[in-house]
Scaffold this motif. Structure first.
Motif, PDB file in Angstrom:
ATOM      1  N   GLY A 120       0.782  -1.099  -0.025  1.00 43.61           N
ATOM      2  CA  GLY A 120       0.084   0.173  -0.003  1.00 43.61           C
ATOM      3  C   GLY A 120       0.798   1.292  -0.088  1.00 43.61           C
ATOM      4  N   LEU A 121       1.890   1.349   1.172  1.00 46.54           N
ATOM      5  CA  LEU A 121       2.550   2.488   1.088  1.00 46.54           C
ATOM      6  C   LEU A 121       3.623   2.643  -0.023  1.00 46.54           C
ATOM      7  N   TYR A 122       3.945   1.646  -0.599  1.00 44.04           N
ATOM      8  CA  TYR A 122       5.141   1.807  -1.532  1.00 44.04           C
ATOM      9  C   TYR A 122       4.548   2.197  -2.915  1.00 44.04           C
ATOM     10  N   PHE A 123       3.226   1.611  -3.262  1.00 45.91           N
ATOM     11  CA  PHE A 123       2.630   1.943  -4.295  1.00 45.91           C
ATOM     12  C   PHE A 123       2.157   3.425  -4.377  1.00 45.91           C
ATOM     13  N   LEU A 124       1.769   3.822  -2.917  1.00 44.84           N
ATOM     14  CA  LEU A 124       1.538   5.197  -2.847  1.00 44.84           C
ATOM     15  C   LEU A 124       2.716   6.091  -3.176  1.00 44.84           C
ATOM     16  N   MET A 125       3.985   5.686  -2.791  1.00 46.42           N
ATOM     17  CA  MET A 125       5.175   6.427  -3.129  1.00 46.42           C
ATOM     18  C   MET A 125       5.451   6.398  -4.710  1.00 46.42           C
ATOM     19  N   LEU A 126       5.286   5.269  -5.342  1.00 45.23           N
ATOM     20  CA  LEU A 126       5.576   4.833  -6.701  1.00 45.23           C
ATOM     21  C   LEU A 126       4.723   5.832  -7.541  1.00 45.23           C
ATOM     22  N   CYS A 127       3.466   5.864  -7.208  1.00 44.63           N
ATOM     23  CA  CYS A 127       2.225   6.741  -7.683  1.00 44.63           C
ATOM     24  C   CYS A 127       2.665   8.267  -7.701  1.00 44.63           C
ATOM     25  N   TRP A 128       3.128   8.516  -6.463  1.00 38.81           N
ATOM     26  CA  TRP A 128       3.368   9.781  -6.142  1.00 38.81           C
ATOM     27  C   TRP A 128       4.640  10.252  -7.058  1.00 38.81           C
ATOM     28  N   CYS A 129       5.583   9.478  -7.198  1.00 47.10           N
ATOM     29  CA  CYS A 129       6.899   9.973  -7.919  1.00 47.10           C
ATOM     30  C   CYS A 129       6.379   9.940  -9.274  1.00 47.10           C
ATOM     31  N   LYS A 130       5.266   9.183 -10.028  1.00 44.36           N
ATOM     32  CA  LYS A 130       5.044   9.279 -11.412  1.00 44.36           C
ATOM     33  C   LYS A 130       3.904  10.542 -11.594  1.00 44.36           C
ATOM     34  N   LEU A 247      -5.024   4.005  -1.617  1.00 42.07           N
ATOM     35  CA  LEU A 247      -3.795   4.384  -1.181  1.00 42.07           C
ATOM     36  C   LEU A 247      -2.976   4.806  -2.470  1.00 42.07           C
ATOM     37  N   PHE A 248      -3.160   3.787  -3.424  1.00 39.79           N
ATOM     38  CA  PHE A 248      -2.458   3.823  -4.552  1.00 39.79           C
ATOM     39  C   PHE A 248      -2.728   5.160  -5.357  1.00 39.79           C
ATOM     40  N   PHE A 249      -4.065   5.652  -5.451  1.00 38.31           N
ATOM     41  CA  PHE A 249      -4.448   6.627  -6.245  1.00 38.31           C
ATOM     42  C   PHE A 249      -4.261   8.161  -5.400  1.00 38.31           C
ATOM     43  N   CYS A 250      -4.156   7.833  -4.181  1.00 39.22           N
ATOM     44  CA  CYS A 250      -3.745   8.982  -3.376  1.00 39.22           C
ATOM     45  C   CYS A 250      -2.514   9.400  -3.779  1.00 39.22           C
ATOM     46  N   LEU A 254      -1.301  13.270  -4.413  1.00 36.74           N
ATOM     47  CA  LEU A 254      -0.200  13.624  -3.815  1.00 36.74           C
ATOM     48  C   LEU A 254       0.808  14.386  -4.532  1.00 36.74           C
ATOM     49  N   GLY A 255       1.038  13.779  -5.868  1.00 38.72           N
ATOM     50  CA  GLY A 255       1.941  14.273  -6.597  1.00 38.72           C
ATOM     51  C   GLY A 255       1.416  15.666  -7.365  1.00 38.72           C
ATOM     52  N   GLY A 256       0.225  15.689  -7.308  1.00 36.17           N
ATOM     53  CA  GLY A 256      -0.373  17.070  -7.955  1.00 36.17           C
ATOM     54  C   GLY A 256      -0.518  18.179  -6.839  1.00 36.17           C
ATOM     55  N   VAL A 257      -0.260  17.789  -5.643  1.00 36.38           N
ATOM     56  CA  VAL A 257      -0.282  18.880  -4.388  1.00 36.38           C
ATOM     57  C   VAL A 257       1.301  19.250  -4.177  1.00 36.38           C
ATOM     58  N   THR A 258       2.041  18.261  -4.334  1.00 39.05           N
ATOM     59  CA  THR A 258       3.501  18.763  -3.835  1.00 39.05           C
ATOM     60  C   THR A 258       4.330  19.175  -4.978  1.00 39.05           C
ATOM     61  N   SER A 259       3.793  18.688  -6.436  1.00 38.24           N
ATOM     62  CA  SER A 259       4.540  19.178  -7.535  1.00 38.24           C
ATOM     63  C   SER A 259       4.300  20.764  -7.340  1.00 38.24           C
TER      64      SER A 259
END
Length: 589
Positions: A120-130, A247-250, A254-259
Motif C-alpha cells: 500500500g505505502l510503496y505503491f503510494l510512493m511510486l504513484c506519487w513519483c509518477k 492508497l495507490f491513487f492518493c 499527492l503528486g499534484g499537491v506537492t508538484s
C-alpha cells in the motif's frame, strides 16, 4: 542480483522433488501435517490444490440459498453472489480495513498490516513519483519552460500526446512478462529507466529533445499501472481492494499537491542558481532525490504474489494464510510457466476477444480515461489568464483541486468497501463531474460558480479505485488471461487518451476549453450509465461462480431441489454446510 530477495519455499514444499521446485504452491499437494498457529489451532488445507469454481473445499462454510421469490431490487446488491452470509457477517463495519475473514486470527490481521506497509505505502510512493513527474511538466510549462523552449500554439498538448504514445508502445510486452517473471524485478527495473529520463529532462534545450525524453519517461513508466494492479489483485479480498487502490491513487493526488508547492519553492529559491532555470531544477530533484530511491526500494518490498512469494518480511504462516485467503476467494494469482499459452496461440486471444467481459470493461476504462477534467491543466490556464497572479501564487493555488481530490477519492473508495457497493459511488462521482463540466461549458457564470466547478473536478477520477477493483475481480480466475486482458484494455484506453485530448483540449482554446468540457461531460455520462451494464455482467459472472464463493443455489419456484451433494458429501453445522470431515479431499461437482 545475489542480494535481492529469493523465491520463498515453505518447509512442506521441500518434500517435492527438485524437478518440481519451480511449481507454485497452488499446484503442490499437501505433504505434511498443517502447521500450528499461535492460538493452538491449525491452518487447514492451506497447501492443497487450488480450487476450480465447480469444486467443494474442505473447511469452507457454505450457504444453502433458495432463490424463491427473489426481489427485483436484489439486482443492485453487488455482493449478492460474490460472498455468502457467513463472509458478510465475519466483520464489523468499522473493521472493514482489517476484517480477517478466513481464519479469524491475529495472524491474518498482521498479514494485512504488513501488506499495507509493503504494498500500500510503496505503491503510494511510486504513484506519487509518477504523478510528480507528470505534474512537473505542467508546472514547468508555466514556470519558464514555455519561453525557454519556444513552445507555441498546441505544443503543450501535442508533447503530452507524444509521451502517451511511449507508454502504449512499451506496455504491450507485459502481456508476456507479467505471468512469467517476478514482479519485484519487473517494476523496479522499469522505474530506474523512468527515473533516468526524468532526470534527463532538465537538460532539454529544444522542444524536440524534450519530446524525446518525455516519450522515454512514459515508455519506462508504462509498467507501473498494470503491474501494481496485478499485484494488488493477488493479495486483497474484493471488499478490501478498493481501499488499497485508494492508497495507490492518493499518490497521484499527492503528486499534484506537492508538484505545485515544490515548483513554487524551487522557482523562488533556485531559479538561476548555477545558471540553471527553476523548472530545470525540479526535474533534477525529481529524478535524483525522489524517483531513483523509490525504484531501489521496490526491489526489496514488492512481495511478488502469494503462490510465488519473494518477501523478506512475511512469515511462513502469513504466506500460508494469504494462499488460504486466495483459495476461498477464488483468486488464482500464478500458474506454472509450462501451463501458459503462447501469446501467438489463438486460444488465448479467443478467450480475450470472444467474451463480452472484455468489451464491457474496455468501454468502462476508456470512459474513465477521457472524462478527466482534473488533469487537463484548465484550472491553471484560468488562473493565469483571468487573474493577475504571480508564477509562485499560481503554483501554490494549483494544489487546491488535488487537495479536495483526496477527500473525494477516500469517500468513494472507502465507501465502496464499507458498504460493499462500488457502483453507487461510481455513479455519484460521475454525476458530480457532469455538474462541474456543465458549469464550465456555460462559462458565463459568477466567479464563485467557476471556483466551485474547478474545485470539484477531481470527482472525475474519484471512481478509479472502484473501477480497477471491478477489473481485478472480473479477471481473478486466470492469471494469464488477467495479464493479457489488463494490458489490452489499458493500452487501448490510453491510446484514446493520446489523441482525444489533442482534439478536445487544444491549447489555443484556453482558458475556456468548451470542447474539452463537452467531451468530458459526454464520457462522464456514459461512464455513469455504463456502470449498470458492468454490474449486470458482474452479477451474471458471480452467479455462475457462486459455488466457489460459498453459495449453493437452487430455486424451488422452478421445481428445483437442493443439489444431491448437500446430503451425500456435506454436513450442517449451525446455519452453514461443510464438507464432511471424514472425507476432506476435493470433490468435483
Amino acid at each position: 542480483m545475489g542480494l535481492l530477495p529469493r523465491l520463498r519455499v515453505l518447509p512442506e514444499e521441500a518434500y517435492k522433488d527438485s524437478t518440481d521446485v519451480s511449481l507454485s504452491s497452488v499446484d503442490i499437494q499437501e505433504k505434511v501435517s498443517p502447521s500450528p498457529k499461535a492460538d493452538g489451532t491449525t491452518v487447514e488445507a492451506l497447501e492443497s490444490e487450488s480450487q476450480e469454481p465447480g469444486t467443494l473445499q474442505s473447511g469452507i462454510p457454505y450457504e444453502l440459498r433458495d432463490e424463491k421469490g427473489r426481489k427485483w431490487w436484489k439486482y443492485f446488491d453487488e455482493f449478492e453472489y460474490r460472498a455468502n452470509s457467513e463472509y458478510k457477517k465475519s466483520r464489523n463495519w468499522y473493521s472493514f480495513l482489517y476484517p480477517n475473514h478466513t481464519t479469524q486470527t491475529k495472524a491474518e490481521r498482521t498479514l494485512l498490516y504488513k501488506l499495507d506497509l509493503m504494498i500500500g505505502l510503496y505503491f503510494l510512493m511510486l504513484c506519487w513519483c509518477k504523478s510528480l513527474d507528470t505534474n512537473n511538466y505542467i508546472n514547468a510549462y508555466f514556470s519558464g519552460m514555455q519561453k525557454d523552449l519556444n513552445m507555441t500554439k498546441n505544443d503543450y498538448i501535442n508533447t503530452t500526446a507524444i509521451s502517451n504514445v511511449g507508454a502504449i508502445v512499451l506496455q504491450l510486452p507485459f502481456m508476456f512478462f507479467l505471468p512469467r517473471y517476478p514482479t519485484h524485478l519487473i517494476l523496479p527495473i522499469m522505474d530506474l529507466g523512468w527515473s533516468f529520463f526524468t532526470f534527463a529532462c532538465y537538460r532539454a534545450n529544444s522542444l524536440a529533445e524534450l519530446r524525446a525524453y518525455r516519450f522515454m519517461v512514459s515508455a519506462f513508466g508504462s509498467a507501473y499501472y498494470p503491474v501494481s494492479q496485478y499485484i494488488l489483485g493477488s493479495w486483497y479480498a474484493p471488499d478490501e481492494i478498493s481501499s488499497r487502490v485508494c492508497l495507490f491513487f492518493c499518490g497521484q493526488l499527492l503528486g499534484g499537491v506537492t508538484s505545485g508547492l515544490l515548483q513554487a519553492r524551487t522557482y523562488k529559491d533556485l531559479n538561476g542558481v548555477h545558471g540553471i532555470a527553476g523548472w530545470r531544477w525540479m526535474f533534477l530533484i525529481d529524478g535524483i532525490a525522489i524517483s531513483i530511491p523509490c525504484a531501489i526500494i521496490g526491489f526489496f518490498v514488492i512481495p511478488g504474489v502469494p503462490s510465488k512469494c519473494y518477501s523478506l518480511f512475511l512469515s511462513d504462516e502469513e504466506i500460508r494464510i494469504a494462499r488460504a485467503r486466495n483459495k476461498r476467494l477464488q483468486i488464482k494469482d500464478a500458474v506454472d510457466k509450462t501451463k501458459l499459452l503462447s501469446l501467438f496461440s489463438w486460444k488465448i486471444w479467443k478467450k480475450v476477444f470472444f467474451t463480452p467481459v472484455f468489451w464491457v470493461l474496455l468501454v468502462f476504462d476508456t470512459c474513465s480515461w477521457n472524462n478527466m477534467t482534473a488533469f487537463s491543466g484548465s484550472f491553471l490556464f484560468w488562473l493565469k489568464n483571468d487573474h493577475n497572479y504571480s508564477v509562485v501564487k499560481i503554483n501554490n493555488l494549483s494544489v487546491l483541486p488535488a487537495c479536495l481530490g483526496f477527500i473525494f477519492v477516500f469517500f468513494c473508495a472507502l465507501g465502496a468497501d464499507v458498504f460493499r457497493t462500488k457502483w453507487v459511488f461510481m455513479v455519484f462521482s460521475q454525476m458530480m463531474n457532469c455538474i462541474s463540466c456543465a458549469i464550465l461549458i456555460k462559462w458565463d457564470v459568477s466567479n464563485g460558480a467557476k471556483w466551485f466547478a474547478f474545485l470539484i473536478t477531481y470527482f472525475s477520477v474519484a471512481a478509479s479505485p472502484c473501477l480497477w477493483s471491478f477489473i481485478n475481480d472480473f479477471l481473478r480466475l486466470d492469471p494469464q488471461l488477467k495479464a493479457v486482458t489488463w494490458i489490452a484494455i489499458y493500452s487501448f484506453s490510453q491510446s484514446t487518451y493520446a489523441w482525444i485530448p489533442t482534439l478536445a483540449w487544444k491549447t489555443v482554446e484556453q482558458p475556456r476549453f468548451k470542447t474539452g468540457y463537452t467531451v468530458s461531460l459526454i464520457f462522464s455520462a456514459i461512464y455513469g450509465l455504463w456502470t449498470f451494464v458492468v454490474l449486470y455482467f458482474y452479477k451474471r459472472n458471480e452467479k455462475k461462480n457462486a459455488l466457489g464463493n460459498g453459495i449453493i443455489l437452487y430455486n424451488s419456484d422452478n421445481g428445483e431441489a437442493p443439489p444431491t451433494f448437500v446430503d451425500t458429501q456435506m454436513e450442517k453445522r449451525g446455519e452453514y454446510y461443510f464438507v464432511r470431515e471424514t472425507d476432506t479431499e476435493k470433490r468435483d461437482i
